[in-house]
Write a protein that holds these residues in place. Structure first.
Motif, PDB file in Angstrom:
ATOM      1  N   ALA A  50      14.285   7.463   7.858  1.00 25.72           N
ATOM      2  CA  ALA A  50      13.474   6.815   7.045  1.00 25.72           C
ATOM      3  C   ALA A  50      14.306   6.296   5.828  1.00 25.72           C
ATOM      4  O   ALA A  50      13.728   5.174   5.330  1.00 25.72           O
ATOM      5  N   GLY A  51      15.157   7.044   5.499  1.00 25.84           N
ATOM      6  CA  GLY A  51      15.725   6.432   4.176  1.00 25.84           C
ATOM      7  C   GLY A  51      16.658   5.212   4.396  1.00 25.84           C
ATOM      8  O   GLY A  51      16.718   4.588   3.728  1.00 25.84           O
ATOM      9  N   LEU A  52      17.112   5.138   5.794  1.00 27.70           N
ATOM     10  CA  LEU A  52      18.090   3.854   6.001  1.00 27.70           C
ATOM     11  C   LEU A  52      17.053   2.639   6.109  1.00 27.70           C
ATOM     12  O   LEU A  52      17.369   1.453   5.712  1.00 27.70           O
ATOM     13  N   VAL A  53      15.855   2.903   6.708  1.00 32.45           N
ATOM     14  CA  VAL A  53      14.917   1.721   6.739  1.00 32.45           C
ATOM     15  C   VAL A  53      14.744   1.395   5.228  1.00 32.45           C
ATOM     16  O   VAL A  53      14.510   0.102   5.148  1.00 32.45           O
ATOM     17  N   LEU A  54      14.286   2.169   4.425  1.00 33.27           N
ATOM     18  CA  LEU A  54      14.040   1.902   3.039  1.00 33.27           C
ATOM     19  C   LEU A  54      15.190   1.109   2.350  1.00 33.27           C
ATOM     20  O   LEU A  54      15.055   0.037   1.670  1.00 33.27           O
ATOM     21  N   ALA A  55      16.299   1.400   2.811  1.00 32.99           N
ATOM     22  CA  ALA A  55      17.609   1.045   2.149  1.00 32.99           C
ATOM     23  C   ALA A  55      17.657  -0.727   2.863  1.00 32.99           C
ATOM     24  O   ALA A  55      17.976  -1.553   2.178  1.00 32.99           O
ATOM     25  N   GLY A  56      17.321  -0.735   4.102  1.00 30.49           N
ATOM     26  CA  GLY A  56      17.218  -2.058   4.666  1.00 30.49           C
ATOM     27  C   GLY A  56      16.210  -3.055   3.922  1.00 30.49           C
ATOM     28  O   GLY A  56      16.235  -4.180   4.053  1.00 30.49           O
ATOM     29  N   LEU A  57      15.241  -2.471   3.365  1.00 31.73           N
ATOM     30  CA  LEU A  57      14.234  -3.148   2.702  1.00 31.73           C
ATOM     31  C   LEU A  57      14.765  -3.970   1.242  1.00 31.73           C
ATOM     32  O   LEU A  57      14.103  -4.842   0.873  1.00 31.73           O
ATOM     33  N   VAL A  58      15.671  -3.402   0.944  1.00 28.15           N
ATOM     34  CA  VAL A  58      16.413  -3.895  -0.315  1.00 28.15           C
ATOM     35  C   VAL A  58      17.830  -4.452  -0.194  1.00 28.15           C
ATOM     36  O   VAL A  58      18.547  -4.572  -0.939  1.00 28.15           O
ATOM     37  N   ALA A  59      18.074  -5.059   1.101  1.00 33.27           N
ATOM     38  CA  ALA A  59      19.488  -5.360   1.600  1.00 33.27           C
ATOM     39  C   ALA A  59      19.254  -6.920   1.882  1.00 33.27           C
ATOM     40  O   ALA A  59      18.172  -7.227   2.344  1.00 33.27           O
ATOM     41  N   ASP A  60      20.142  -7.448   1.796  1.00 32.31           N
ATOM     42  CA  ASP A  60      20.055  -9.036   2.148  1.00 32.31           C
ATOM     43  C   ASP A  60      20.339  -9.030   3.683  1.00 32.31           C
ATOM     44  O   ASP A  60      20.758  -8.379   4.505  1.00 32.31           O
ATOM     45  N   GLY A  61      19.501 -10.046   4.410  1.00 31.82           N
ATOM     46  CA  GLY A  61      19.682 -10.077   5.723  1.00 31.82           C
ATOM     47  C   GLY A  61      19.046  -9.069   6.754  1.00 31.82           C
ATOM     48  O   GLY A  61      17.940  -8.503   6.340  1.00 31.82           O
ATOM     49  N   VAL A  62      19.412  -8.872   7.727  1.00 33.15           N
ATOM     50  CA  VAL A  62      18.557  -7.963   8.798  1.00 33.15           C
ATOM     51  C   VAL A  62      19.579  -6.733   9.016  1.00 33.15           C
ATOM     52  O   VAL A  62      20.603  -6.856   9.388  1.00 33.15           O
ATOM     53  N   THR A  63      18.813  -5.389   8.866  1.00 31.31           N
ATOM     54  CA  THR A  63      19.742  -4.201   9.104  1.00 31.31           C
ATOM     55  C   THR A  63      19.050  -3.635  10.487  1.00 31.31           C
ATOM     56  O   THR A  63      17.953  -3.652  10.447  1.00 31.31           O
ATOM     57  N   GLU A  64      19.961  -3.191  11.229  1.00 35.82           N
ATOM     58  CA  GLU A  64      19.737  -2.693  12.351  1.00 35.82           C
ATOM     59  C   GLU A  64      19.668  -1.140  12.365  1.00 35.82           C
ATOM     60  O   GLU A  64      20.897  -0.545  11.955  1.00 35.82           O
ATOM     61  N   VAL A  65      18.664  -0.580  12.359  1.00 41.45           N
ATOM     62  CA  VAL A  65      18.649   1.021  12.332  1.00 41.45           C
ATOM     63  C   VAL A  65      18.691   1.704  13.618  1.00 41.45           C
ATOM     64  O   VAL A  65      17.603   1.389  14.437  1.00 41.45           O
ATOM     65  N   HIS A  66      19.577   2.270  14.211  1.00 35.83           N
ATOM     66  CA  HIS A  66      19.535   2.884  15.752  1.00 35.83           C
ATOM     67  C   HIS A  66      19.007   4.453  15.709  1.00 35.83           C
ATOM     68  O   HIS A  66      19.046   4.893  14.604  1.00 35.83           O
ATOM     69  N   ASP A  67      18.819   4.821  16.629  1.00 32.07           N
ATOM     70  CA  ASP A  67      18.650   6.000  16.930  1.00 32.07           C
ATOM     71  C   ASP A  67      16.991   6.577  16.241  1.00 32.07           C
ATOM     72  O   ASP A  67      16.947   7.603  15.623  1.00 32.07           O
ATOM     73  N   VAL A  68      16.295   5.421  16.258  1.00 27.15           N
ATOM     74  CA  VAL A  68      15.058   5.925  15.496  1.00 27.15           C
ATOM     75  C   VAL A  68      14.163   6.846  16.184  1.00 27.15           C
ATOM     76  O   VAL A  68      12.899   7.197  15.744  1.00 27.15           O
ATOM     77  N   PHE A  69      14.271   7.418  17.374  1.00 24.34           N
ATOM     78  CA  PHE A  69      13.527   8.721  17.980  1.00 24.34           C
ATOM     79  C   PHE A  69      13.642   9.733  16.963  1.00 24.34           C
ATOM     80  O   PHE A  69      12.652  10.600  16.867  1.00 24.34           O
ATOM     81  N   HIS A  70      14.519   9.913  15.850  1.00 22.13           N
ATOM     82  CA  HIS A  70      14.205  10.989  15.053  1.00 22.13           C
ATOM     83  C   HIS A  70      13.178  10.579  14.131  1.00 22.13           C
ATOM     84  O   HIS A  70      12.314  11.457  13.652  1.00 22.13           O
ATOM     85  N   ILE A  71      12.997   9.187  13.582  1.00 19.01           N
ATOM     86  CA  ILE A  71      12.126   8.800  12.725  1.00 19.01           C
ATOM     87  C   ILE A  71      10.542   9.156  13.485  1.00 19.01           C
ATOM     88  O   ILE A  71       9.610   9.548  12.888  1.00 19.01           O
ATOM     89  N   ASP A  72      10.558   8.979  14.714  1.00 23.87           N
ATOM     90  CA  ASP A  72       9.350   9.016  15.450  1.00 23.87           C
ATOM     91  C   ASP A  72       8.747  10.579  15.724  1.00 23.87           C
ATOM     92  O   ASP A  72       7.761  10.824  15.684  1.00 23.87           O
ATOM     93  N   ARG A  73       9.718  11.633  15.204  1.00 22.58           N
ATOM     94  CA  ARG A  73       9.472  12.974  15.044  1.00 22.58           C
ATOM     95  C   ARG A  73       8.753  13.345  13.782  1.00 22.58           C
ATOM     96  O   ARG A  73       8.179  14.404  13.745  1.00 22.58           O
ATOM     97  N   GLY A  74       8.639  12.427  12.910  1.00 18.90           N
ATOM     98  CA  GLY A  74       8.232  12.822  11.589  1.00 18.90           C
ATOM     99  C   GLY A  74       7.271  11.929  10.803  1.00 18.90           C
ATOM    100  O   GLY A  74       6.473  12.352  10.073  1.00 18.90           O
ATOM    101  N   TYR A  75       7.322  10.607  11.477  1.00 20.45           N
ATOM    102  CA  TYR A  75       6.279   9.567  10.722  1.00 20.45           C
ATOM    103  C   TYR A  75       5.477   9.021  11.756  1.00 20.45           C
ATOM    104  O   TYR A  75       6.080   8.148  12.442  1.00 20.45           O
ATOM    105  N   PRO A  76       4.300   9.418  11.710  1.00 23.33           N
ATOM    106  CA  PRO A  76       3.270   8.524  12.625  1.00 23.33           C
ATOM    107  C   PRO A  76       3.159   7.222  12.230  1.00 23.33           C
ATOM    108  O   PRO A  76       2.869   6.762  10.988  1.00 23.33           O
ATOM    109  N   ALA A  77       3.128   6.149  13.215  1.00 22.55           N
ATOM    110  CA  ALA A  77       3.141   4.716  12.963  1.00 22.55           C
ATOM    111  C   ALA A  77       3.650   4.232  11.940  1.00 22.55           C
ATOM    112  O   ALA A  77       3.318   3.616  11.074  1.00 22.55           O
ATOM    113  N   PHE A  78       4.974   4.518  11.958  1.00 18.70           N
ATOM    114  CA  PHE A  78       6.012   4.284  10.729  1.00 18.70           C
ATOM    115  C   PHE A  78       6.051   2.662  10.690  1.00 18.70           C
ATOM    116  O   PHE A  78       5.752   2.300   9.482  1.00 18.70           O
TER     117      PHE A  78
END
Length: 418
Positions: free
Chosen positions: A374-402
């Motif tokens: 989740a922290g990496l996604v938030l960082a991507g929101l304040v980065a230039d261009g497109v950030t690829e966040v991999h292994d997002v199955f972790h996020i699925d374990r804690g954030y519904p409808a992320f």
């Protein structure tokens, strides 16, 4: 290959978002349902990957579990099985919380050592010491925690550290023990209070919930109940920090703001206008955030689960921040991924020093656990261009409808399979 998120930076998050029940509570409440024969109903449950995993653990113990939207029903048999096998337990840490209920109901328990997030050592020594104080024999054998007791008897127990997991397991064993148990230096988290509330509804005698001393007077039996899961303060705070990072304006509902007093205070220190509501809070950040120091501690301190988001905020704040991690030593591996995004950050033991820059730079990054993702996604929101966040199955374990929640606030994020 697991799914990944593509996050395009630049959006200022705006709008309203609601949170449902806490991941850190619902899994323990599901385990607590083992303490009473019959059907316990949990409402306001998050639809996250860990809930069906816990359902599989309970089914392996003989319970019938049904999942219907935000409702979970656990129907526990008169004689549950006592062996939680490796395949079910290995996938997530919270599975170990069946240890206390099984010992209380079956007088024996065999629970495979659990898996979970890669955030550092989380030994079961305090769990076992507490159960031994209640009269159980407990040891690690062949990759399992094995505990047995002809009967459990109340005892004074002092924890070396206010461990949430140890408090929960000892508490759930003590409610059916003979006599009085006191747990000193108990965890004080809102999720512990939520568990105590449900156990009391089931007929347990517990006092001191929310304080460092829990007193439990054992009863002969508990009854099933219906209980609403407490709102998820970690998810709620994630949205609040995201608002501050993106210079946005976000209203978060479904959580008690009293559970986030220090977090909201830190956001105010960073320059946000924070408004507390009856059922949530609002964060408005117009200018670049100001650097703030963070130090993680057990509740009511700053949550370790929010450390990655604190680092993300520091990475784009004006000035230098020092983040101190006092709970899980391996959580700073997140910093390595932030450096990929251009963050000016270094670590020294339990400390991370971050000098904020106006904008991060997009890059491919990898999630190591739920909160890091989740922290990496938030960082991507304040980065230039497109950030690829991999292994997002972790996020699925804690954030519904992320993705849906963030998109609803104006974020440019999409999920890509494989």
């Amino acid at each position: 290959m697991s799914d990944r998120f593509l996050v395009t930076g630049g959006a200022s998050l705006q709008g309203k978002v609601s949170v449902v029940g806490a991941k850190n509570s619902v899994l323990k409440l599901m385990a607590a349902a083992l303490l009473a024969e019959g059907a316990t109903v949990l409402t306001n449950c998050p639809e996250i990957a860990d809930v069906p995993l816990m359902a599989d653990v309970l089914r392996g113990l003989g319970a019938t579990v049904t999942l219907d939207g935000d409702t979970v029903v656990v129907d526990t048999p008169a004689e549950p099985k006592f062996h939680a096998d490796f395949d079910a337990v290995k996938q997530f840490r919270a599975s170990v919380c069946v240890l206390g209920p099984l010992l209380a109901r079956c007088h024996r328990a065999v629970v495979a050592l659990p898996g979970g997030d890669a955030i550092g050592s989380r030994p079961l020594d305090m769990h076992q010491a507490g159960l031994r104080a209640l009269g159980a024999n407990s040891a690690i054998e062949h990759g399992c925690v094995v505990a047995q007791a002809d009967s459990l008897k109340g005892a004074p127990i002092a924890l070396e550290f206010p461990s949430v997991g140890a408090t929960e397991n000892i508490l759930m064993a003590a409610v059916l023990a003979t006599g009085v148990t006191t747990i000193d230096n108990a965890a004080r988290e809102p999720e512990i209070v939520d568990l105590c509330d449900m156990l009391v509804q089931m007929g347990a005698e517990i006092s001191g919930a929310g304080t460092s001393t829990l007193t439990v007077t054992g009863v002969q039996r508990l009854s099933p109940t219906t209980h609403r899961v407490v709102g998820d303060r970690i998810v709620a705070a994630t949205w609040g920090i995201a608002a501050a990072m993106t210079r946005g304006d976000v209203e978060v509902t479904g959580v008690d703001p009293a559970h986030l007093q220090l977090v909201l205070h830190k956001l105010a220190d960073a320059g946000a206008v924070v408004t507390r509501l009856d059922n949530g809070f609002r964060v408005t950040q117009r200018e670049r955030p100001t650097a703030v120091n963070f130090s993680t501690l057990p509740f009511p301190g700053f949550p370790t689960d929010l450390q990655p988001m604190a680092i993300g905020l520091a990475a784009v704040a004006e000035g230098m921040s020092v983040i101190t991690e006092n709970v899980f030593e391996a959580r700073f591996r997140f910093v390595e991924e932030m450096v990929r995004l251009g963050a000016d950050a270094r670590t020294d033991g339990h400390h991370a020093v971050i000098r904020g820059i106006p904008q991060l730079s997009s890059a491919p990054v990898w999630s190591s656990d739920i909160r890091a993702g989740a922290g990496l996604v938030l960082a991507g929101l304040v980065a230039d261009g497109v950030t690829e966040v991999h292994d997002v199955f972790h996020i699925d374990r804690g954030y519904p409808a992320f993705v849906e929640k963030l998109s609803g606030l104006g974020a440019d994020i999409r999920r890509v399979a494989g």
